[in-house]
Write a protein that holds these residues in place. Structure first.
Motif, PDB file in Angstrom:
ATOM      1  N   ILE A 210      47.819  52.398  31.547  1.00 57.70           N
ATOM      2  CA  ILE A 210      46.376  52.255  31.746  1.00 57.70           C
ATOM      3  C   ILE A 210      46.029  52.770  33.131  1.00 57.70           C
ATOM      4  O   ILE A 210      46.413  52.188  34.142  1.00 57.70           O
ATOM      5  CB  ILE A 210      45.943  50.785  31.603  1.00 57.70           C
TER       6      ILE A 210
ATOM      7  N   GLU B 192      40.659  55.529  33.709  1.00 55.71           N
ATOM      8  CA  GLU B 192      40.289  55.070  32.370  1.00 55.71           C
ATOM      9  C   GLU B 192      39.419  53.805  32.439  1.00 55.71           C
ATOM     10  O   GLU B 192      38.438  53.669  31.709  1.00 55.71           O
ATOM     11  CB  GLU B 192      41.575  54.798  31.584  1.00 55.71           C
ATOM     12  N   ILE B 193      39.763  52.905  33.334  1.00 55.17           N
ATOM     13  CA  ILE B 193      38.981  51.670  33.501  1.00 55.17           C
ATOM     14  C   ILE B 193      37.596  52.006  34.055  1.00 55.17           C
ATOM     15  O   ILE B 193      36.583  51.491  33.579  1.00 55.17           O
ATOM     16  CB  ILE B 193      39.718  50.680  34.419  1.00 55.17           C
TER      17      ILE B 193
ATOM     18  N   ILE C 277      41.239  49.239  26.079  1.00 61.12           N
ATOM     19  CA  ILE C 277      42.078  48.926  27.232  1.00 61.12           C
ATOM     20  C   ILE C 277      42.593  47.501  27.095  1.00 61.12           C
ATOM     21  O   ILE C 277      43.734  47.214  27.436  1.00 61.12           O
ATOM     22  CB  ILE C 277      41.290  49.115  28.542  1.00 61.12           C
TER      23      ILE C 277
ATOM     24  N   ALA D 219      36.544  44.808  36.627  1.00 63.17           N
ATOM     25  CA  ALA D 219      37.310  45.293  35.475  1.00 63.17           C
ATOM     26  C   ALA D 219      38.753  45.601  35.874  1.00 63.17           C
ATOM     27  O   ALA D 219      39.695  45.240  35.156  1.00 63.17           O
ATOM     28  CB  ALA D 219      36.639  46.532  34.884  1.00 63.17           C
ATOM     29  N   ILE D 220      38.928  46.241  37.021  1.00 66.49           N
ATOM     30  CA  ILE D 220      40.270  46.556  37.503  1.00 66.49           C
ATOM     31  C   ILE D 220      41.029  45.262  37.795  1.00 66.49           C
ATOM     32  O   ILE D 220      42.198  45.108  37.434  1.00 66.49           O
ATOM     33  CB  ILE D 220      40.211  47.473  38.743  1.00 66.49           C
TER      34      ILE D 220
ATOM     35  N   THR E 179      31.745  42.993  30.807  1.00 69.01           N
ATOM     36  CA  THR E 179      32.808  43.847  31.345  1.00 69.01           C
ATOM     37  C   THR E 179      33.988  43.872  30.380  1.00 69.01           C
ATOM     38  O   THR E 179      34.529  44.933  30.066  1.00 69.01           O
ATOM     39  CB  THR E 179      33.267  43.329  32.729  1.00 69.01           C
TER      40      THR E 179
ATOM     41  N   CYS F 197      42.105  43.568  34.543  1.00 69.44           N
ATOM     42  CA  CYS F 197      43.264  44.248  33.959  1.00 69.44           C
ATOM     43  C   CYS F 197      44.538  43.905  34.726  1.00 69.44           C
ATOM     44  O   CYS F 197      45.597  43.691  34.119  1.00 69.44           O
ATOM     45  CB  CYS F 197      43.038  45.753  33.925  1.00 69.44           C
TER      46      CYS F 197
ATOM     47  N   LEU G 263      35.740  46.978  28.184  1.00 67.45           N
ATOM     48  CA  LEU G 263      37.172  47.279  28.211  1.00 67.45           C
ATOM     49  C   LEU G 263      37.754  47.236  26.798  1.00 67.45           C
ATOM     50  O   LEU G 263      38.615  48.053  26.449  1.00 67.45           O
ATOM     51  CB  LEU G 263      37.911  46.300  29.125  1.00 67.45           C
TER      52      LEU G 263
END
Length: 150
Positions: free
Chosen positions: A73, A77-78, A53, A10-11, A44, A14, A48
């Protein structure tokens, strides 16, 4: 702190979307980048999107993009979008079987320590943004990678 692989993905998603500067990336393109099944990464991305996000757009040229600037962001938060709200770990009952005052004081000291450590890492992660993460990657690398992540 133990995080699932899904949080790392996820990171990374982003960060990739931040490099794309507002342009959409499809689930297929993101999954190919990570060599993951499209359906697996879709979960995922949906998490988000649910956390606002990322924003999903449909149709030709659609896909996912960040819903706001990368500096807005936080990494925390993620993490919470994937893992859910992170609560302070509480011990279930006394670690020591005795109810004597020294044991109670030790239990309280350990619980305070755990709460302080938990608050510290949450504070650090809340203060780190996707933009901070991208600062770890040189501008020339970001530019060349942004072009190839179609």
């Amino acid at each position: 702190m133990r995080l699932r692989t899904q949080v790392k993905q996820a990171i990374q998603c982003c960060a990739l979307l931040a490099v794309r500067s507002g342009n959409c990336m499809t689930t297929r393109a993101l999954s190919a980048t990570f060599d993951l099944p499209k359906d697996y990464l879709a979960k995922t991305l949906q998490a988000l999107a649910h956390a606002k996000i990322v924003t999903a757009s449909y149709g030709p040229g659609g896909g996912y993009r960040l819903s706001r600037e990368a500096r807005g962001i936080s990494i925390l938060e993620i993490i919470e979008a994937i893992e859910g709200p992170i609560d302070s770990p509480r011990s279930k009952g006394s670690m020591l079987a005795t109810a004597e005052p020294p044991a109670q004081a030790l239990n309280q000291a350990v619980e305070r320590l755990i709460e302080e450590v938990n608050a510290a890492w949450q504070s650090v992660l809340a203060g780190l943004s996707i933009e901070d993460l991208l600062g770890e990657v040189g501008p020339s690398q970001r530019a060349s990678q942004g072009e190839s992540w179609e």
